[in-house]
Enzyme design. Sequence first.
Site, PDB file in Angstrom:
ATOM      1  N   ASN A  47       0.821  -1.209   0.000  1.00 49.79           N
ATOM      2  CA  ASN A  47       0.000   0.000   0.000  1.00 49.79           C
ATOM      3  C   ASN A  47       0.855   1.259   0.000  1.00 49.79           C
ATOM      4  O   ASN A  47       0.524   2.257  -0.662  1.00 49.79           O
ATOM      5  CB  ASN A  47      -0.917   0.016   1.225  1.00 49.79           C
ATOM      6  CG  ASN A  47      -2.084  -0.946   1.107  1.00 49.79           C
ATOM      7  OD1 ASN A  47      -2.302  -1.533   0.058  1.00 49.79           O
ATOM      8  ND2 ASN A  47      -2.816  -1.128   2.190  1.00 49.79           N
ATOM      9  N   ARG A 375     -11.273  -4.172 -14.545  1.00 46.90           N
ATOM     10  CA  ARG A 375     -10.119  -4.999 -14.153  1.00 46.90           C
ATOM     11  C   ARG A 375     -10.497  -6.460 -14.316  1.00 46.90           C
ATOM     12  O   ARG A 375     -11.409  -6.936 -13.647  1.00 46.90           O
ATOM     13  CB  ARG A 375      -9.702  -4.734 -12.704  1.00 46.90           C
ATOM     14  CG  ARG A 375      -9.213  -3.325 -12.424  1.00 46.90           C
ATOM     15  CD  ARG A 375      -8.639  -3.235 -11.021  1.00 46.90           C
ATOM     16  NE  ARG A 375      -8.449  -1.865 -10.593  1.00 46.90           N
ATOM     17  CZ  ARG A 375      -7.373  -1.128 -10.875  1.00 46.90           C
ATOM     18  NH1 ARG A 375      -6.400  -1.660 -11.586  1.00 46.90           N
ATOM     19  NH2 ARG A 375      -7.270   0.111 -10.444  1.00 46.90           N
ATOM     20  N   ARG A 405      -5.635   1.780 -13.413  1.00 44.48           N
ATOM     21  CA  ARG A 405      -4.246   1.949 -13.006  1.00 44.48           C
ATOM     22  C   ARG A 405      -3.579   0.620 -12.652  1.00 44.48           C
ATOM     23  O   ARG A 405      -4.118  -0.176 -11.890  1.00 44.48           O
ATOM     24  CB  ARG A 405      -4.152   2.905 -11.824  1.00 44.48           C
ATOM     25  CG  ARG A 405      -2.741   3.427 -11.579  1.00 44.48           C
ATOM     26  CD  ARG A 405      -2.673   4.256 -10.327  1.00 44.48           C
ATOM     27  NE  ARG A 405      -3.585   5.370 -10.334  1.00 44.48           N
ATOM     28  CZ  ARG A 405      -3.307   6.568 -10.848  1.00 44.48           C
ATOM     29  NH1 ARG A 405      -2.137   6.764 -11.421  1.00 44.48           N
ATOM     30  NH2 ARG A 405      -4.186   7.540 -10.799  1.00 44.48           N
ATOM     31  N   HIS A 435     -15.965   3.460 -14.665  1.00 42.36           N
ATOM     32  CA  HIS A 435     -15.717   2.573 -13.539  1.00 42.36           C
ATOM     33  C   HIS A 435     -16.931   1.681 -13.249  1.00 42.36           C
ATOM     34  O   HIS A 435     -16.968   0.950 -12.270  1.00 42.36           O
ATOM     35  CB  HIS A 435     -15.362   3.427 -12.311  1.00 42.36           C
ATOM     36  CG  HIS A 435     -14.871   2.657 -11.133  1.00 42.36           C
ATOM     37  ND1 HIS A 435     -15.590   2.537  -9.954  1.00 42.36           N
ATOM     38  CD2 HIS A 435     -13.718   1.964 -10.925  1.00 42.36           C
ATOM     39  CE1 HIS A 435     -14.915   1.817  -9.090  1.00 42.36           C
ATOM     40  NE2 HIS A 435     -13.765   1.453  -9.642  1.00 42.36           N
ATOM     41  N   TYR A 468     -12.343  -9.862  -2.248  1.00 44.59           N
ATOM     42  CA  TYR A 468     -13.059  -8.616  -1.962  1.00 44.59           C
ATOM     43  C   TYR A 468     -14.516  -8.926  -1.669  1.00 44.59           C
ATOM     44  O   TYR A 468     -15.112  -9.802  -2.295  1.00 44.59           O
ATOM     45  CB  TYR A 468     -13.018  -7.662  -3.160  1.00 44.59           C
ATOM     46  CG  TYR A 468     -11.662  -7.173  -3.591  1.00 44.59           C
ATOM     47  CD1 TYR A 468     -10.490  -7.560  -2.948  1.00 44.59           C
ATOM     48  CD2 TYR A 468     -11.540  -6.305  -4.673  1.00 44.59           C
ATOM     49  CE1 TYR A 468      -9.261  -7.106  -3.360  1.00 44.59           C
ATOM     50  CE2 TYR A 468     -10.309  -5.835  -5.090  1.00 44.59           C
ATOM     51  CZ  TYR A 468      -9.168  -6.242  -4.436  1.00 44.59           C
ATOM     52  OH  TYR A 468      -7.944  -5.795  -4.845  1.00 44.59           O
ATOM     53  N   ARG A 564     -14.202   2.014   4.683  1.00 44.74           N
ATOM     54  CA  ARG A 564     -13.004   1.205   4.863  1.00 44.74           C
ATOM     55  C   ARG A 564     -11.733   2.045   4.875  1.00 44.74           C
ATOM     56  O   ARG A 564     -10.876   1.894   5.729  1.00 44.74           O
ATOM     57  CB  ARG A 564     -12.890   0.155   3.760  1.00 44.74           C
ATOM     58  CG  ARG A 564     -11.717  -0.809   3.954  1.00 44.74           C
ATOM     59  CD  ARG A 564     -11.394  -1.565   2.678  1.00 44.74           C
ATOM     60  NE  ARG A 564     -10.619  -0.772   1.753  1.00 44.74           N
ATOM     61  CZ  ARG A 564     -10.899  -0.623   0.455  1.00 44.74           C
ATOM     62  NH1 ARG A 564     -11.946  -1.202  -0.057  1.00 44.74           N
ATOM     63  NH2 ARG A 564     -10.134   0.106  -0.321  1.00 44.74           N
ATOM     64  N   HIS A 592     -15.340  -3.991  -0.062  1.00 42.14           N
ATOM     65  CA  HIS A 592     -15.358  -3.264  -1.334  1.00 42.14           C
ATOM     66  C   HIS A 592     -16.755  -2.862  -1.787  1.00 42.14           C
ATOM     67  O   HIS A 592     -16.906  -2.049  -2.691  1.00 42.14           O
ATOM     68  CB  HIS A 592     -14.696  -4.142  -2.405  1.00 42.14           C
ATOM     69  CG  HIS A 592     -14.345  -3.418  -3.663  1.00 42.14           C
ATOM     70  ND1 HIS A 592     -15.036  -3.605  -4.845  1.00 42.14           N
ATOM     71  CD2 HIS A 592     -13.382  -2.510  -3.928  1.00 42.14           C
ATOM     72  CE1 HIS A 592     -14.497  -2.848  -5.785  1.00 42.14           C
ATOM     73  NE2 HIS A 592     -13.493  -2.172  -5.260  1.00 42.14           N
TER      74      HIS A 592
END
Length: 744
Positions: A47, A375, A405, A435, A468, A564, A592
């Site tokens: 992270n 993704r 990304r 997204h 997730y 979160r 998520h």
Amino acid sequence: MEKTSDSIFINRELSWLDFDSRVLALAKEKSVPLAERIKFAAIFSSNMDEFFMVRVGSLYDQTLLKNNKLDIVTHMTASEQIAAITPRVAELQAKCDKYYQHLLTALQENHFRKVDFDHLDKHQEHYWKAYYEQEIFPILSPQIVDQRHPFPFLRNKEIYFAVQLNSKNDGVYYGIIPISNQFERVLFTKEEDGTTSFAFVEELIAHFAGRVFNKSTVQKSCLFRVTRNADITVDEGMMDHDIDFRDVMSELLKKRRKLAAVRLQFWPEAPQDIVKFLREKLVVPADRCYAQTSPLDPGGLFRLASRVSAEGGPAMSYPPARPIQAPPDYDLYTEAHKHDVLLSYPYQSIRPFIRMLMRAGSDPDVVSIKMTLYRMASDSQIVQALINAAENGKEVVAMVELRARFDEQNNIDWSKQLEEAGCTVFYGFDDYKVHSKLTLITSKVNGKYQYLTQIGTGNYNEKTSELYTDLSFITTRQEIGEEASAVFNNMALQRLTSEADTMLVAPLRFKSVLLEQMDHQIELARRGQRASMILKNNSINDPQIINKISEASCAGVRVDMIVRGICCIKAGVPGKTENVHIRSLVGRYLEHSRIYCFGEGEDMKIYIASGDFLTRNTERRVEVGVRVDDPEIARKLRGILDLQLRDTVNAREMQPDGTYTRVKPVDGQPPVDSQMAMYGYFQHGFETSPAKPVRKPEAPRVKATAVKRVASQDHSSLRVRQQTAADSVRFRGLWDSLFGRGKK
């Protein structure tokens, strides 16, 4: 900076670091199995890599501009933010080093011993010397840096060994050895007493580096690692629309590798002469140079955790917990045509969804399948299902967002395969990242078009679906299908969706709808009626939403937030957010899903969505959500929220000063692990149902209004009241079974 001590705003970057701190805290938590603690230390380090590459990289770019942008909530300049970040990072790194030493002690107690190259006995010295000479030395690529040899390019996130050398003829000069990813990062050996020894390859190379450079000339040495800015933009590349967008992204990916260095890490210490030399060459300020005793590369910790998990027995890892599999005869494609379906990952398997795509691809009634892809897994069965559908003659349309990304290359590769299979591929907007998690299957039955729509909170990715927590809502409601069809058509034509009733579609029909729902709760509170909101997402920094939450709190609305990560609003500030309660869940799975709930009982409105409350999501991305009107699914979503608000295992609660404290069980009460309890909550999630009754013809559709949303919910209020008691009994029974209550 923040102007007053009672400000409700928190800087985004500092909030991100607070989240990383909550992750790191699990590395010292003794109730967490040892291999998982090592993994949390690795996640923290990973992270931090992303934080520097993305956030600090972006701030660094801003410092180079004449018109320095201010943080949207705290109005700090980029320079002020970097100045606040750097000491906080140093504090967290010191904690990581401390926890790492505790982990090494725990490992040794469990027969895993780290090799100490400073204290090898003769047998160990002989063994590692032989390994170095046979496996390492032949493929090393040392480099000299002096007046005749220029400073080499150093790759992002790669470890190097640096030495300061001295010779009679040339004076002081430097040597660098790249320790590339071609080396096995962690080396394991079995000792005679059964202990497993492990060594990090960079420490092995550092120990024998004197054999590369004449040992008598080595003055000082250390290992170091460079982190580079990865914040690239496509604006310049998109100026020429005759160029394939994939080519633009490929060029930008090449540029990313050479962007400015934003951090230097040193192990185990930082000799000042070497630090000065590297700082000058890489143009990194002193406050972004960090010495550490924990490993430089998180990849080594991940590998170590895997080995400990494999060899150490069940106590080293979390108990096995695999997604609930659907019965062999369960057919999601058929069930979705009978009734709305909610799937919850990772508690339920994603396989029924994949089989649904495969089934649709071979259904003679299906004419098209459209999907947004953000993704995907490297071996995506979902993409393969789309390819199969195209080969079966279906119209397959894929909106592939290449600007995901760090997944750009993977998306470029998949987009080419989709095109080669005959799919129509487009890449979204110039100014808005797509997204959304949206699938639309269109059939033609008896001359009429029918829709099956899936709206999710997470990516179409088989691997992350087991890591997730996400939600997937599937419906054949015609009005939702029509709205989804309009969304796809607008995206293909580079238009934003401005009208929708049941769906949320950012940026034009997302934040505005949720603000309307907040206003409704505020009005209820002002009339003295019960009012509440539960807002679950990953992050929040949108000032308009933050101010509205504060307004709701002042009006007397109870606001519970489950956030979160980044949270730029403080809870419990007197006179501003005293009715706001914020908690963060950090545990085995990455939370998520996004659920937005307004009110309760028969007046409750509840949404799921792909978008958070970050300004980038609400104003600069195409996000999709949906109001869930099915009373059974709405109650199930509310049950998820209620369960997480009772969590006493994974929860940390925000205090008025913005810090977080761990939520502990009330004396005499068992701990509540909401993540593991979800397996019980969805244990019957694949039940089949009889065909739903034929709907009466619907009235002509009108534009989205608050009145219509209330009416649609009232239509189901009777069923909600009838089933509330039964649902309560079922949930209570489940709760008792989860925590052993009622047993004699």
